[in-house]
Scaffold this active site. Sequence first.
Site, PDB file in Angstrom:
ATOM      1  N   SER A  99       0.768  -1.160  -0.008  1.00  0.00           N
ATOM      2  CA  SER A  99      -0.142  -0.002  -0.009  1.00  0.00           C
ATOM      3  C   SER A  99       0.826   1.228  -0.145  1.00  0.00           C
ATOM      4  O   SER A  99       1.875   1.153   0.899  1.00  0.00           O
ATOM      5  CB  SER A  99      -1.045  -0.018   1.059  1.00  0.00           C
ATOM      6  OG  SER A  99      -1.645   1.136   1.224  1.00  0.00           O
ATOM      7  N   GLY A 100       0.626   2.237  -1.120  1.00  0.00           N
ATOM      8  CA  GLY A 100       1.304   3.436  -0.933  1.00  0.00           C
ATOM      9  C   GLY A 100       2.596   3.423  -1.983  1.00  0.00           C
ATOM     10  O   GLY A 100       3.182   4.258  -1.750  1.00  0.00           O
ATOM     11  N   THR A 149      -1.801   2.487  -8.004  1.00  0.00           N
ATOM     12  CA  THR A 149      -3.163   3.238  -8.750  1.00  0.00           C
ATOM     13  C   THR A 149      -2.280   4.132  -9.527  1.00  0.00           C
ATOM     14  O   THR A 149      -2.837   4.511 -10.559  1.00  0.00           O
ATOM     15  CB  THR A 149      -3.765   3.627  -7.516  1.00  0.00           C
ATOM     16  OG1 THR A 149      -4.091   2.708  -6.614  1.00  0.00           O
ATOM     17  CG2 THR A 149      -5.006   4.273  -7.985  1.00  0.00           C
ATOM     18  N   ASN A 192      -0.925   5.599   3.162  1.00  0.00           N
ATOM     19  CA  ASN A 192      -1.229   6.372   1.889  1.00  0.00           C
ATOM     20  C   ASN A 192      -2.478   7.129   2.219  1.00  0.00           C
ATOM     21  O   ASN A 192      -3.641   6.525   2.560  1.00  0.00           O
ATOM     22  CB  ASN A 192      -1.502   5.169   0.601  1.00  0.00           C
ATOM     23  CG  ASN A 192      -1.604   5.946  -0.680  1.00  0.00           C
ATOM     24  OD1 ASN A 192      -1.992   6.906  -0.378  1.00  0.00           O
ATOM     25  ND2 ASN A 192      -1.821   4.954  -1.490  1.00  0.00           N
ATOM     26  N   SER A 235      -5.536   5.356  -0.498  1.00  0.00           N
ATOM     27  CA  SER A 235      -5.199   4.071  -0.137  1.00  0.00           C
ATOM     28  C   SER A 235      -6.643   3.486  -0.988  1.00  0.00           C
ATOM     29  O   SER A 235      -7.490   3.592  -0.542  1.00  0.00           O
ATOM     30  CB  SER A 235      -4.845   3.399   0.972  1.00  0.00           C
ATOM     31  OG  SER A 235      -4.606   2.131   0.843  1.00  0.00           O
ATOM     32  N   SER A 236      -6.219   2.532  -2.063  1.00  0.00           N
ATOM     33  CA  SER A 236      -7.184   1.726  -2.669  1.00  0.00           C
ATOM     34  C   SER A 236      -7.620   0.681  -1.652  1.00  0.00           C
ATOM     35  O   SER A 236      -6.676  -0.186  -1.345  1.00  0.00           O
ATOM     36  CB  SER A 236      -7.091   1.091  -3.951  1.00  0.00           C
ATOM     37  OG  SER A 236      -6.047   2.080  -4.686  1.00  0.00           O
ATOM     38  N   GLY A 257      -0.371  -5.821  -2.982  1.00  0.00           N
ATOM     39  CA  GLY A 257       0.904  -6.762  -3.074  1.00  0.00           C
ATOM     40  C   GLY A 257       0.774  -7.547  -1.637  1.00  0.00           C
ATOM     41  O   GLY A 257      -0.111  -7.187  -1.037  1.00  0.00           O
ATOM     42  N   GLU A 266       1.071  -8.669   1.756  1.00  0.00           N
ATOM     43  CA  GLU A 266       0.880  -7.825   3.005  1.00  0.00           C
ATOM     44  C   GLU A 266       1.126  -8.719   4.285  1.00  0.00           C
ATOM     45  O   GLU A 266       0.932  -9.578   4.271  1.00  0.00           O
ATOM     46  CB  GLU A 266      -0.483  -7.418   3.120  1.00  0.00           C
ATOM     47  CG  GLU A 266      -0.512  -5.851   3.506  1.00  0.00           C
ATOM     48  CD  GLU A 266      -1.996  -5.534   3.367  1.00  0.00           C
ATOM     49  OE1 GLU A 266      -2.945  -6.039   4.199  1.00  0.00           O
ATOM     50  OE2 GLU A 266      -2.375  -4.523   2.468  1.00  0.00           O
TER      51      GLU A 266
HETATM   52  N1  LIG Z   1       4.936   8.084 -10.303  1.00  0.00           N
HETATM   53  C1  LIG Z   1       4.496   8.966  -9.183  1.00  0.00           C
HETATM   54  N2  LIG Z   1       4.964  10.330  -9.226  1.00  0.00           N
HETATM   55  C2  LIG Z   1       4.854  11.009  -8.027  1.00  0.00           C
HETATM   56  N3  LIG Z   1       3.974  10.941  -6.853  1.00  0.00           N
HETATM   57  C3  LIG Z   1       3.713   9.225  -6.999  1.00  0.00           C
HETATM   58  C4  LIG Z   1       3.820   8.180  -8.082  1.00  0.00           C
HETATM   59  N4  LIG Z   1       3.414   7.320  -7.606  1.00  0.00           N
HETATM   60  C5  LIG Z   1       2.866   7.282  -6.387  1.00  0.00           C
HETATM   61  N5  LIG Z   1       3.031   8.529  -5.999  1.00  0.00           N
HETATM   62  C6  LIG Z   1       2.556   9.257  -4.465  1.00  0.00           C
HETATM   63  O1  LIG Z   1       2.264   8.330  -3.705  1.00  0.00           O
HETATM   64  C7  LIG Z   1       1.136   8.106  -3.240  1.00  0.00           C
HETATM   65  C8  LIG Z   1       0.442   6.521  -3.200  1.00  0.00           C
HETATM   66  O2  LIG Z   1       0.471   6.121  -4.474  1.00  0.00           O
HETATM   67  P1  LIG Z   1      -0.765   5.031  -4.752  1.00  0.00           P
HETATM   68  O3  LIG Z   1      -0.577   4.774  -6.310  1.00  0.00           O
HETATM   69  O4  LIG Z   1      -2.022   5.581  -4.457  1.00  0.00           O
HETATM   70  O5  LIG Z   1      -0.496   3.777  -3.911  1.00  0.00           O
HETATM   71  P2  LIG Z   1      -0.912   2.551  -3.943  1.00  0.00           P
HETATM   72  O6  LIG Z   1      -2.115   2.340  -4.847  1.00  0.00           O
HETATM   73  O7  LIG Z   1       0.183   1.640  -4.125  1.00  0.00           O
HETATM   74  O8  LIG Z   1      -1.542   2.220  -2.473  1.00  0.00           O
HETATM   75  C9  LIG Z   1       0.139   9.003  -4.336  1.00  0.00           C
HETATM   76  O9  LIG Z   1      -0.828   9.522  -3.562  1.00  0.00           O
HETATM   77  C10 LIG Z   1       1.326   9.898  -4.553  1.00  0.00           C
HETATM   78  O10 LIG Z   1       1.283  11.182  -3.765  1.00  0.00           O
HETATM   79 MG   LIG Z   2      -4.121   2.065  -4.684  1.00  0.00          MG
END
Ligand SMILES: Nc1ncnc2c1ncn2[C@@H]1O[C@H](COP(=O)(O)OP(=O)(O)O)[C@@H](O)[C@H]1O
Ligand SMILES: [Mg+2]
Length: 1110
Positions: free
Chosen positions: A107-108, A112, A157, A160-161, A387, A389
Amino acid sequence: MEVKTSLLDNMIGVGDMVLLEPLSEDSFIENLRKRFDHNEIYTYIGSVVISMNPYRSLPIFTPEKVEEYRNRNFYELSPHIYALADEAYRSLRDQDKDQCILITGESGAGKTEASKLVMSYVAAVCGKGQEVNKVKEQLLQSNPVLEAFGNAKTVRNDNSSRFGKYMDIEFDFKGDPLGGVISNYLLEKSRVVKQPRGERNFHIFYQLLSGASDDTLKKLKLDRDYSKYNYLSLDSAVVNGLDDAANFRTVKNAMQIVGFMEDEVQSVLELVAAVLKLGDIEFKPESRCNGSDESRIKDKNDLKEMCELLGIEQSVLERAFSYRTVEARLEKVSTTLNVAQAYYARDALAKNLYSRLFSWLVTRINESIKAQTKARHKVMGVLDIYGFEIFEDRDNSFEQFIINYCNEKLQQIFIELTLREEQEEYVREGIEWTNIEYFNNAIICDLIENHQNGILAMLDEECLRPGTVTDETFLDKLNTICAEHQHFESRLSKNSKFLTDHSLPHNCFRIQHYAGKVLYRVEGFVDKNNDLLYRDLSQAMYKANHSLIKQLFPEGNPGKVNLKRPPTAGFQFRASVGTLMKNLQTKNPNYIRCIKPNDKKASHIFTDSLVCHQVRYLGLMENVRVRRAGYAFRQAYEPCLERYKMLCKRTWPHWRGPAREGVEVLMADLPVPAEEFSFGRSKIFIRNPRTLFFLEERRRQCLQDLATLIQKIYRGWKCRSHFLLLKKSQIVVAAWYRRYAQEKKYQKIKSATTVVQSYTRGWQARKLLRELKYQKRCEEAVTTISAFWHGTQARRELRTLKEEARRKHAVAVIWAYWQGLKVRREYRKFFRANAGKKIYDFTIQRIMQKYFLGLKSTMPSMSPIDKSWPARPYRFLDGVHRELPRIFHLWRCKKYRSQFTEEKKAVYEEKLEASEIFKDKKALYPSSVSQPFKGDYLEISTNPKYQKLNSAVDEKVLLADVVNKINRANGKGTARIFLLTKKSVVLADQKTGQVKASVPLPDLASVSVSTQSDGFFALRLKEGSASAVKGDFLLSSEHLIEIITKLHRTGATAADSKQLNVDISDEFLVQFKHDKVCVKFIQGAPKNGNSVSCKRKNNRLLEVSVPTTA
Ligand SMILES: Nc1ncnc2c1ncn2[C@@H]1O[C@H](COP(=O)(O)OP(=O)(O)O)[C@@H](O)[C@H]1O
Ligand SMILES: [Mg+2]
């Protein structure tokens, strides 16, 4: 010409982990760190992309970057997620292969974000047009909707989804998007009723409360205050950088774009509101007669509002919260719920309501975005799922177990597909398959999902078993069945092997996943797997007069009572994972592995331990090993030959034959053992990265040599060109010089010839000139001689004429002189005697005459006061000029006087006398000059009022006037008539005309007045006279000057003796009866206007204050 580049150019660390040498966890992480420090967040493992979360925006997602990566080969540019997206999209479009993009990570880690980047890249490069753009927009706008309902702020995050998402995007044969299908997995619904510390509920609750209009909130019976709702965690309700109100608008807008109807949006919001209301329903115990406790609703208001919102009859829901009905085949048994059960039922309802709403949303979105044509289409799937956990600090529970199972399956599919791809490629390329050693995690998958004795199967069995079922009985079951499995551990299984492990508590079991060991606590497994919602509640929901709710609880339909238990959560998940895996297996996989560099959501921080942990459980080392199992590197012959052809003389600079042969020749020429590489049909396979680096190193050296060679040739060429240029120039210069020299010589000869010619011509000309000159001189001589002769003759004649004229003139002069002499001699006797005197007298006479005649016209006027006199013309007239004005003035005055009558004369005499008495002595005088002396101011002889008085006075009245008689006691005045006759002064009463006093003039000794402008005067009487008995009179009058003047004149004539004395002084004595009083005049300030005031100061002093006159 397009420049061919390669991933291998300008690498920081290695861009592809497959090339890592030596391969170890440390070097792996070191490489990641090095690249991360240089803002290189992407690294490959073969075709897998590792993505590090930068936690800040990098300038590498611009439209220019999209263009850069568009239509380029995967290994051509430095690693980027766009390269993977481009590869996937092109192989979908051009090779008709369905694709899936699998994004995993904790997560984070940026999953996404990565999925959005892939989608936005594909949207940017695929076709354009109105219809296509609408589809793209709908696909992209499904994200905000799902994020609002499925994402939440967690410790790791802020967005977070909390669900797994798989989205199939469908394309037509041209590569234009047609639509999509979304599948969701395992929404973390427990979050609806309870959130861990520092985390929030799903975004939509906060968005609704802060973003909806007052009107909407009123309709939904909601309050903007978060603290009203039990289900909302309050400590972290506000998240930095998250604008809930704005996001609410975005979500509503997105729903509209995706195609939600107004009433659908309203229904969805009503359900969200209902969940919030549900959380506020509370229960209290009520004892029953049988001794058991039954629950009752504490405050029915929330229940009422919720029922109104959803159109449910309140009593139905109230009953559903109090009773539970169990239906067996034939009978129905109702039992009451205690408070704990009621709360359980309430939360279960909330969780179910929300998760079903979420699934409905997904279905509804799918309806909108589904492809409109039935034509065959290609698919690109994007999987964004949690992923692996592992919580070190928290208990891993059922959810983690399920998630890790899913990842285990994904790893399996990865291994399977990678190996299959590898194998297929070997077959395609005709390379002998050598067995690859790797860890196959099928055994772990089997431990979990086996239909007979898998953990999930046993959990289901336990849940369905009659009798008391607890988490412990489930663990017991595991202990009996899985104890022997090499990837399963528990306290009991260890004990049976006579091993003690204190890190393994009693109520836990441990599974050794491919990515590491994970300890699960069995608590809650059974409950979560059952995911029980009492039938009474689902039936109550079905009865609701709300179309959406009805749809969400179909099992509540009494007509379709299904006595079978609903499938368990584990069962459902296993089934959907199975479908997903089947789906993925038919597609070409593309992997993105997301890693987060630190726990602080901070940029620039790289925490080794954290990254190491993720690298381990993402199985990245395993990935590299699998990729390197056969050949680490492969490359098509053409680019290979192009890149390395300089390493062999035969292939450099051009190889004319087929590329494969060229590469064979090249490799044979190099000191590389034959087993290090194999030649496929279209590619060369290199077993070891070392070999590749050796090639790269040789290439680098060779490039240097080549550069030197190029420099050498270039320099030679440059020098020769320079020399040739010099030579050419020299010839040109010589030619020009010769021409110049010849020209000079020719000019010299030419000028010499001219000189000779000119000399000859000159000589001839001079000869001619000489002859001509001689002729001319002769002619001139003749002329000159004749001219001289004429001249001489003319001068001779002129001289005789001049002589003659001179003689005639002399005769005339002599004659004149002679005549003059004769005349003078004759007249001398008549001149000289008396002539001067006569002339002088005549002249003087003339001047005087002129002067007097002039005076006639410039004479001054006849006014005696005119003092002007005309100016004097000559100095000698000085005396006359002084005397004449005087004479003229006397004469003028005489003329003036002769006009006067007798009376007027008397008047002027009086005025003259007044002048003599007062001029320059009394300040009052000047003002009196212009006033005529009237004498009788009272018209005493004519006015009948004074008839008596007139008759009393026998003499002619010279002056009659009103005066003030000053009272000797206080200085105030009393009006009296003052009469003056030739013999006496009479004072009479003004009103009655009665005579008060009559003083004969001879009795007056003198009159005293002041020097100032007052009208006071004192009549002083002679001592011893008859009148003196009463004393002197102090009077004041406006006609003082006239009175005194007249008194003076008359007194003189009457007495026939000496004149009446007039004393002018500012201080004088007045005899009042017996005593003498001094009258003193002072200059006072003009207090009461300009009036004179008189005051008695003491017995002897009377002070008269006279205002100063300006
Ligand atoms: N390629 C990127 N460029 C800039 N910031 C990113 C990028 N990928 C992730 N982040 C930062 O990390 C945070 C978490 O990403 P997210 O995709 O929501 O994580 P996950 O879906 O894996 O939990 C986002 O809100 C953003 O602030
Ligand atoms: Mg996500």
